[in-house]
Design a protein around this motif. Sequence first.
Motif, PDB file in Angstrom:
ATOM      1  N   THR A  26      81.053  17.594  40.548  1.00  0.00           N
ATOM      2  CA  THR A  26      81.337  18.078  41.904  1.00  0.00           C
ATOM      3  C   THR A  26      82.768  18.618  41.973  1.00  0.00           C
ATOM      4  O   THR A  26      83.021  19.700  42.530  1.00  0.00           O
ATOM      5  CB  THR A  26      81.142  16.947  42.924  1.00  0.00           C
ATOM      6  OG1 THR A  26      79.782  16.507  42.896  1.00  0.00           O
ATOM      7  CG2 THR A  26      81.488  17.410  44.340  1.00  0.00           C
TER       8      THR A  26
ATOM      9  N   GLN B 216      84.069  22.448  42.719  1.00  0.00           N
ATOM     10  CA  GLN B 216      85.077  22.753  43.735  1.00  0.00           C
ATOM     11  C   GLN B 216      86.239  23.539  43.122  1.00  0.00           C
ATOM     12  O   GLN B 216      86.730  24.514  43.714  1.00  0.00           O
ATOM     13  CB  GLN B 216      85.586  21.444  44.369  1.00  0.00           C
ATOM     14  CG  GLN B 216      84.546  20.722  45.205  1.00  0.00           C
ATOM     15  CD  GLN B 216      84.950  19.285  45.535  1.00  0.00           C
ATOM     16  OE1 GLN B 216      85.894  18.747  44.940  1.00  0.00           O
ATOM     17  NE2 GLN B 216      84.236  18.672  46.471  1.00  0.00           N
TER      18      GLN B 216
ATOM     19  N   ILE C 208      88.693  25.720  45.623  1.00  0.00           N
ATOM     20  CA  ILE C 208      89.104  24.660  46.544  1.00  0.00           C
ATOM     21  C   ILE C 208      90.230  23.876  45.868  1.00  0.00           C
ATOM     22  O   ILE C 208      90.110  23.445  44.721  1.00  0.00           O
ATOM     23  CB  ILE C 208      87.917  23.734  46.880  1.00  0.00           C
ATOM     24  CG1 ILE C 208      86.816  24.534  47.603  1.00  0.00           C
ATOM     25  CG2 ILE C 208      88.365  22.542  47.727  1.00  0.00           C
ATOM     26  CD1 ILE C 208      85.519  23.762  47.799  1.00  0.00           C
TER      27      ILE C 208
ATOM     28  N   PHE D 145      80.551  16.057  48.050  1.00  0.00           N
ATOM     29  CA  PHE D 145      80.076  17.424  48.263  1.00  0.00           C
ATOM     30  C   PHE D 145      79.937  17.595  49.779  1.00  0.00           C
ATOM     31  O   PHE D 145      78.857  17.501  50.342  1.00  0.00           O
ATOM     32  CB  PHE D 145      78.730  17.622  47.562  1.00  0.00           C
ATOM     33  CG  PHE D 145      78.320  19.062  47.380  1.00  0.00           C
ATOM     34  CD1 PHE D 145      78.093  19.895  48.468  1.00  0.00           C
ATOM     35  CD2 PHE D 145      78.147  19.579  46.111  1.00  0.00           C
ATOM     36  CE1 PHE D 145      77.710  21.214  48.302  1.00  0.00           C
ATOM     37  CE2 PHE D 145      77.753  20.903  45.930  1.00  0.00           C
ATOM     38  CZ  PHE D 145      77.535  21.715  47.020  1.00  0.00           C
TER      39      PHE D 145
ATOM     40  N   THR E 260      82.991  22.109  50.746  1.00  0.00           N
ATOM     41  CA  THR E 260      82.333  22.590  49.529  1.00  0.00           C
ATOM     42  C   THR E 260      81.117  23.422  49.891  1.00  0.00           C
ATOM     43  O   THR E 260      80.893  24.513  49.333  1.00  0.00           O
ATOM     44  CB  THR E 260      81.898  21.400  48.652  1.00  0.00           C
ATOM     45  OG1 THR E 260      83.033  20.555  48.416  1.00  0.00           O
ATOM     46  CG2 THR E 260      81.347  21.883  47.321  1.00  0.00           C
TER      47      THR E 260
ATOM     48  N   LYS F  49      73.784  21.272  46.651  1.00  0.00           N
ATOM     49  CA  LYS F  49      74.257  19.975  47.154  1.00  0.00           C
ATOM     50  C   LYS F  49      73.320  18.856  46.698  1.00  0.00           C
ATOM     51  O   LYS F  49      73.770  17.782  46.293  1.00  0.00           O
ATOM     52  CB  LYS F  49      74.337  20.011  48.684  1.00  0.00           C
ATOM     53  CG  LYS F  49      74.830  18.719  49.328  1.00  0.00           C
ATOM     54  CD  LYS F  49      74.928  18.884  50.846  1.00  0.00           C
ATOM     55  CE  LYS F  49      75.223  17.542  51.527  1.00  0.00           C
ATOM     56  NZ  LYS F  49      76.580  17.038  51.210  1.00  0.00           N
TER      57      LYS F  49
END
Length: 731
Positions: A43, A47, A52, A59, A63, A138
Amino acid sequence: MADEMVRLAQRFINSTYSNGATLGISKLEENGQTGWTTMYALTRALQHELGITSLSDTFGPTTLSTLRTKFPSLNAATVPSWIFGCIIQSALYCKGYDGGGFDGIYNSRVAAAVTQLKQDMGVAGAFPGSSLEPKVVKGLFNMDAYVVVNNGSGVIRAIQQWLNGRYVNRSDFFIIPCDGHHSRDVAKSMLLAIQYELGMADGVANGVFGPGTQAGLRSHPVAVGSTGVWAQLFTAAMNLNKRSVPFGNFTTGVQTAVRDFQSFAALPVNGTGDFQTWASLLVSYGDQSRRGTANDGVTKITPARAQALKAAGYKYIGRYLYNPSSTDLPEKQIQPGELATIKQYGLRCFPIYQTWSRDADYFHYSQGCVDASNAIEWARIHGFKPGSIIYFAVDYDAMDHEVTDYILPHFRGVYRTIGELSDYGVGVYGPRNVCQRVSDAGYAATSFVSDMSSGFSGNLGYPLPTNWAFDQIATITIGSGDGRIEIDNNIASGRDTGQGDFDPPAPNTDDLDVDFDRARYRAALLTGVQTYLTSIGVPETGGEGWKDNDWVTYNLVTTTEAFNYVMEADWLFTNLARTLKLRKALIQAPVMWELRKLNPLDPIADDAVRAGLKDDSSTGWGQIFAWVTIAARNYCIQQGIINGMPYGSEDTRGVWDLLQDPHYNIPTAAYLTIYNAHQLGIARPSLTTGQADTQALLARYNGTGDGAAQYGRELIGLYNVLENYNRLCRV
C-alpha cells in the motif's frame, strides 16, 4: 506455508525501496507468507508511486481519490511504469492470484487474474472487463478473501457478492470480503444497503442504525410472498445470523425459520419480518424501546425502587457482589438488607462479579482464580444459595486474539475454582463473541450479553450467543421520586431466573489472609527465612539430609529460588487460605521446604514413573505422592469441602501427571493438610489452630514416626516466620 511468489514480492519491495526505508518501514521478512505487514508495504509503495508524500498503512480516502484522478482504469495501456506494474503483480500474488510474473507488464495473465478477482468479488457486472478500477484496487490491497475460507458458508458468500455487485458504485460502499463469514464490514454493508434502498443519498447513508433507518424499516415489513430486494435483504440478514434459509424470496420455509429466531431472541413470535425482527437481525441491541423483564444497575434497591421496578414489569435484578472502591459508585455493591427487600417484593437477583476487567492485561489464569475465590466469598457473605450463577465481566471490546490469549485462560481459572470450591455456577458478561467462545470452551453455563455496545467488534457480525440468559440493550430511567432509578434494561430468555430466596448473610471474616505486601515485606521475609533455615542446618545453597531412607545432597534449588517460587504463587496460597479458612503459612511452609530440599534423586524417581518402571513417586512443588493425593482429595469430596468425582486406584498415573502442575499440586497440599487433621484425630485446621496442632499437621505431611516428628519440629519454625509476616499484611 511459504509461497515462492510471495517471497519474490517481499524481495521486490526490499530491493526497490531500500529495505523499506523509502516507505518508512522496516525491511520485510522474506518468508513467503502473506500478512498485513506485506500488504501495508505494498500500500505504501502504491502511494509512493502515486506521488503521495505522507505514506500510510491505510488505503484511505487520499489514496483512493488520487488513484481515481490519475488512473481511473488500470490496464495494459495505462500502467505508468515497470515498478507500478510489479506492485500490482505483487498484490495479486499475495492475494492468491496469478500475477503473471514480475515483468511489470499488465500482460494477459494479469488481465485474466483481474477478471477472476472481480468475479470472485461479485463486481464483474458493475466493472466489466479486465481493467482494475480504484475500488477493486482498494479491495486487492488488503487481507480480505474473496473465496470461501475456513469452512465459510457458500450462501453467505453469495450474499456478500450480491451486496458488492449491487452497491459498489455508491460513494461510501467499498468491496467487502466474500469469504462466507459474517463480519464487522459485512454488518455495516447491510445497514448501508438498507439505507440505499430507503432512498438515502450518498453522504446521508452512513451505516448507522439511526432514527431515519428505523423509521424506514417500520414501513418495510416482509412476510410470506414477499419478493424483490427487501425479501433479499431480510433473508440475507437471517443467514448472517446463522439462520439458514434460501437467499431470495420470503417463503413458508423462511417463515418457519423466522418463528424459530423470534422465539430464540424473545421477540413476539409472528413469523413476519416486522420492525423488531429486522432490528434484532441488523444490530446487537435490536429495538431499544423493547421493555425487558430483567435489569442491572449500580444503585441500591430500596422498597420504593423495588415497587417501581415491579410496577414496570421487571422480575430479575442484576447486582454486584463486590466493589473494591469505597467512594466510586458507593451503592454498586449489594448493600445490607437489599436482598431482603428484593425478596419481599417478589423480585429475583442474579449476582455479577466485576472489579476492573476493562482491558486485556487484567485477564489471565491466576486472576480468574482470584476473582472466582473472591466471588465465592462474597456470594456466601450476601447469602446466595448454591446453584446461583455468578456472572464474571469482560467489560471491553476484546479482539478475537485477546479472547484466545487472555479471556479463555482467565475463565479456565474461574471455572476450575468455582467448580472445585463451591456449588455456584459460572456465567459470562461481555460482547457476543466473548460470551460464545467462553461458553463453547465449557467455562460458562449462561451468557449476559453487553449488546448496548453495538459498535464493539465482538458484537458486530456475531449472532446472539446460543446460551444467552440476559441481553442488555439500553440504559433507561424508571419510577419517580424516591422510586426513581437508572437501570440497564435487559431482555430475559428464562435460562437463568436468579435467586428469589437467600441464606442469612454470613459474617465477613476480617482476619483472613490477604495478598502478601511484597513492596514492604518481601526482602525482610526472605532474610527471615534464610536466617531460620541456616540455623537448622539448611544453608542458602546445598545441604545434606535424609530422604526416603537415603542420605542425599540438596543442591537443585536454593533458598532464594524456593522463596521466589512461593511468592510468585502467593495469589494461589491466599485463595486457598481464604476459601478453606485456614492460615496461608500452613500451606506455604511444606511447599517451600519441599522445593528447597529437592535433590538429584527426585527427578530420577519421576523419570522412572514416566518410563513405567515405578507406579508412583513424591512429585511436584509439594513433593506429594499420587496415592495420598487420591486419599486426601476423596476425603475432602466426601466432607463437602471440595467438589469432584472420587478417584480410584486406577487413576494413580493420571493424578500423578496432574501433580506436575503447581495449580493442582498446591491445592492438593492444602487438602492433604485437612485430611491429615482427620488422620490425627484433631480439629480441622482453622484461623485459630494452635501451635501444637499446627506442628502435628506439619509433621504428618511427611508421614509418621521419628522422621516425621523431626520434620514437624523443623517446619514449625518456618511456619512461624511466614505467619509473622502474613500477620503484618493482615493488619
